[in-house]
Design a protein around this motif. Structure first.
Motif, PDB file in Angstrom:
ATOM      1  N   ASN A   1      18.242 -36.675  15.992  1.00  0.00           N
ATOM      2  CA  ASN A   1      17.724 -37.531  14.925  1.00  0.00           C
ATOM      3  C   ASN A   1      18.093 -37.010  13.545  1.00  0.00           C
ATOM      4  OD1 ASN A   1      16.570 -39.669  16.346  1.00  0.00           O
ATOM      5  ND2 ASN A   1      14.695 -38.543  16.763  1.00  0.00           N
ATOM      6  N   ALA A   2      18.180 -35.688  13.380  1.00  0.00           N
ATOM      7  CA  ALA A   2      18.629 -35.130  12.105  1.00  0.00           C
ATOM      8  C   ALA A   2      20.086 -35.503  11.851  1.00  0.00           C
ATOM      9  CB  ALA A   2      18.442 -33.616  12.089  1.00  0.00           C
ATOM     10  N   ILE A   3      20.906 -35.502  12.906  1.00  0.00           N
ATOM     11  CA  ILE A   3      22.306 -35.907  12.767  1.00  0.00           C
ATOM     12  C   ILE A   3      22.387 -37.378  12.375  1.00  0.00           C
ATOM     13  CG2 ILE A   3      24.449 -36.295  14.053  1.00  0.00           C
ATOM     14  CD1 ILE A   3      23.698 -33.763  15.703  1.00  0.00           C
ATOM     15  N   LEU A   4      21.604 -38.224  13.042  1.00  0.00           N
ATOM     16  CA  LEU A   4      21.600 -39.650  12.709  1.00  0.00           C
ATOM     17  C   LEU A   4      21.154 -39.875  11.264  1.00  0.00           C
ATOM     18  CD1 LEU A   4      20.079 -41.118  15.992  1.00  0.00           C
ATOM     19  CD2 LEU A   4      22.454 -41.314  15.223  1.00  0.00           C
ATOM     20  N   SER A   5      20.113 -39.154  10.849  1.00  0.00           N
ATOM     21  CA  SER A   5      19.628 -39.284   9.466  1.00  0.00           C
ATOM     22  C   SER A   5      20.709 -38.889   8.465  1.00  0.00           C
ATOM     23  CB  SER A   5      18.385 -38.414   9.265  1.00  0.00           C
ATOM     24  OG  SER A   5      17.943 -38.480   7.931  1.00  0.00           O
ATOM     25  N   ALA A   6      21.451 -37.830   8.766  1.00  0.00           N
ATOM     26  CA  ALA A   6      22.526 -37.392   7.859  1.00  0.00           C
ATOM     27  C   ALA A   6      23.624 -38.439   7.767  1.00  0.00           C
ATOM     28  CB  ALA A   6      23.101 -36.061   8.353  1.00  0.00           C
ATOM     29  N   MET A   7      23.751 -39.282   8.797  1.00  0.00           N
ATOM     30  CA  MET A   7      24.747 -40.336   8.804  1.00  0.00           C
ATOM     31  C   MET A   7      24.189 -41.644   8.260  1.00  0.00           C
ATOM     32  SD  MET A   7      27.452 -38.891   9.976  1.00  0.00           S
ATOM     33  CE  MET A   7      27.989 -37.488  10.945  1.00  0.00           C
ATOM     34  N   GLY A   8      22.922 -41.622   7.796  1.00  0.00           N
ATOM     35  CA  GLY A   8      22.313 -42.811   7.252  1.00  0.00           C
ATOM     36  C   GLY A   8      21.840 -43.800   8.290  1.00  0.00           C
ATOM     37  N   ALA A   9      21.627 -43.317   9.544  1.00  0.00           N
ATOM     38  CA  ALA A   9      21.197 -44.204  10.627  1.00  0.00           C
ATOM     39  C   ALA A   9      19.730 -43.967  10.926  1.00  0.00           C
ATOM     40  CB  ALA A   9      22.031 -43.935  11.877  1.00  0.00           C
ATOM     41  N   PRO A  10      19.029 -44.966  11.481  1.00  0.00           N
ATOM     42  CA  PRO A  10      17.620 -44.771  11.850  1.00  0.00           C
ATOM     43  C   PRO A  10      17.486 -43.826  13.030  1.00  0.00           C
ATOM     44  CG  PRO A  10      18.410 -46.903  12.648  1.00  0.00           C
ATOM     45  CD  PRO A  10      19.501 -46.326  11.786  1.00  0.00           C
ATOM     46  N   PRO A  11      16.345 -43.172  13.197  1.00  0.00           N
ATOM     47  CA  PRO A  11      16.156 -42.273  14.340  1.00  0.00           C
ATOM     48  C   PRO A  11      16.149 -43.026  15.652  1.00  0.00           C
ATOM     49  CG  PRO A  11      14.093 -42.607  13.170  1.00  0.00           C
ATOM     50  CD  PRO A  11      15.167 -43.234  12.333  1.00  0.00           C
ATOM     51  N   ASP A  12      16.479 -42.313  16.706  1.00  0.00           N
ATOM     52  CA  ASP A  12      16.491 -42.898  18.050  1.00  0.00           C
ATOM     53  C   ASP A  12      15.224 -42.453  18.757  1.00  0.00           C
ATOM     54  OD1 ASP A  12      16.904 -43.750  20.608  1.00  0.00           O
ATOM     55  OD2 ASP A  12      18.801 -42.723  20.897  1.00  0.00           O
ATOM     56  N   VAL A  13      14.325 -43.365  19.017  1.00  0.00           N
ATOM     57  CA  VAL A  13      13.066 -43.002  19.680  1.00  0.00           C
ATOM     58  C   VAL A  13      13.302 -42.619  21.130  1.00  0.00           C
ATOM     59  CG1 VAL A  13      11.674 -44.445  18.159  1.00  0.00           C
ATOM     60  CG2 VAL A  13      12.612 -45.425  20.256  1.00  0.00           C
ATOM     61  N   ARG A  14      14.475 -42.958  21.673  1.00  0.00           N
ATOM     62  CA  ARG A  14      14.774 -42.613  23.063  1.00  0.00           C
ATOM     63  C   ARG A  14      15.446 -41.261  23.172  1.00  0.00           C
ATOM     64  NH1 ARG A  14      19.060 -46.749  24.442  1.00  0.00           N
ATOM     65  NH2 ARG A  14      19.733 -45.997  22.389  1.00  0.00           N
ATOM     66  N   ALA A  15      15.916 -40.690  22.053  1.00  0.00           N
ATOM     67  CA  ALA A  15      16.757 -39.490  22.110  1.00  0.00           C
ATOM     68  C   ALA A  15      16.076 -38.355  22.811  1.00  0.00           C
ATOM     69  CB  ALA A  15      17.127 -39.078  20.693  1.00  0.00           C
TER      70      ALA A  15
END
Length: 282
Positions: free
Chosen positions: A268-282
């Motif tokens: 989720n930190a990687i997704l946030s750095a890419m400007g994407a919403p967190p993945d609740v399934r991750a």
């Protein structure tokens, strides 16, 4: 370098990104999480985990634990507890070890030993506020430890003098055990090839999840070459200890979870750095 398995890659916020994953214990878990978001995951496990080369001291510790259980047990890693349980099983004393474990105060550093305890129906009696040795010491600083016997599960490449000295200084009697070791996994040529890819700017992100991974790279490459590879690649660290190791090796950490230093917050930190919403399934 290990070949990427790109099934499912190509769609999502990480589409087109080449991500190097040097994870060992949960390589496939992390790689598949990243692939689910479109990344091309390049698997390059840098270390392997093996049982202690000499099991005799570990078995002696287990039998001592069963015969005269300590007052406390400090678990620094989930892997350590897994290895202790495995050796107890092979020694024919797993049931006795579990029974003794249920009767001591269990002190944990981080989520992995907590999760491993839960998997056998136990919990953490005292969890360090920060998942570091300093966090364990801080959590115990206000405790009266005089005369207490404390089992301490260590991990490779870290004799943890700070923790053992703290316990002795507080009047406790530490009884350390080192139940596993690190062994190199990929051959040197393949690791150096991965560093060349990083230095050439052909890897978008390298995700580090343990300090031995950083030490493996530092032991193979010159400091100058390692800094060059790090300078051309965005670096992610699963937590502050890994981040400090990367910084000491000449890197600059761009991505790190704010708390809960394990796989799901890492993704989720990687997704946030890419400007994407967190993945609740991750």
């Amino acid at each position: 370098m290990s070949e990427a398995r790109s099934a499912g890659a190509g769609e999502g916020p990480l589409a087109g990104k080449r991500v190097m994953v040097p994870e060992t214990r949960e390589l496939e878990v992390l790689a598949r999480m990243l692939e689910r978001h479109g990344a091309e995951a390049l698997r390059c496990p840098l270390v392997a985990i093996v049982d202690a080369p000499d099991p005799a001291p570990v078995e002696a510790w287990l039998r001592r634990f069963v015969a005269t259980p300590p007052d406390d047990l400090i678990l620094l890693t989930g892997e350590g507890l897994s290895r202790l349980l495995g050796l107890a099983q092979r020694a024919g004393i797993e049931a006795e070890f579990r029974a003794a474990l249920a009767g001591v105060r269990r002190i944990t550093r981080g989520p992995k030993p907590q999760a491993r305890l839960r998997s056998i129906g136990l919990g953490s009696d005292l969890a360090a506020a920060e998942p570091t040795t300093a966090g364990v010491i801080a959590s115990l600083a206000a405790e009266d430890l005089r005369g207490r016997r404390v089992g301490v599960q260590l991990y490779p490449d870290n004799p943890n003098h700070a923790l053992l000295d703290f316990l002795r200084g507080a009047g406790a009697e530490p009884d350390p055990v080192l139940p596993y070791a690190y062994a190199t996994r990929e051959d040197d040529a393949r690791v150096l090839a991965m560093l060349e890819e990083m230095a050439a700017g052909r890897i978008d992100l390298a995700v580090f999840t343990s300090t031995p991974q950083v030490r493996r790279l530092s032991g193979l490459a010159t400091p100058e070459r390692l800094r060059e590879a790090f300078a051309q690649t965005r670096l992610a660290a699963v937590g502050p200890l890994v981040g400090e190791a990367l910084e000491a090796a000449g890197g600059r950490v761009a991505v790190m979870p704010a708390e809960s230093f394990h796989m799901k917050p890492m993704v989720n930190a990687i997704l946030s750095a890419m400007g994407a919403p967190p993945d609740v399934r991750a």
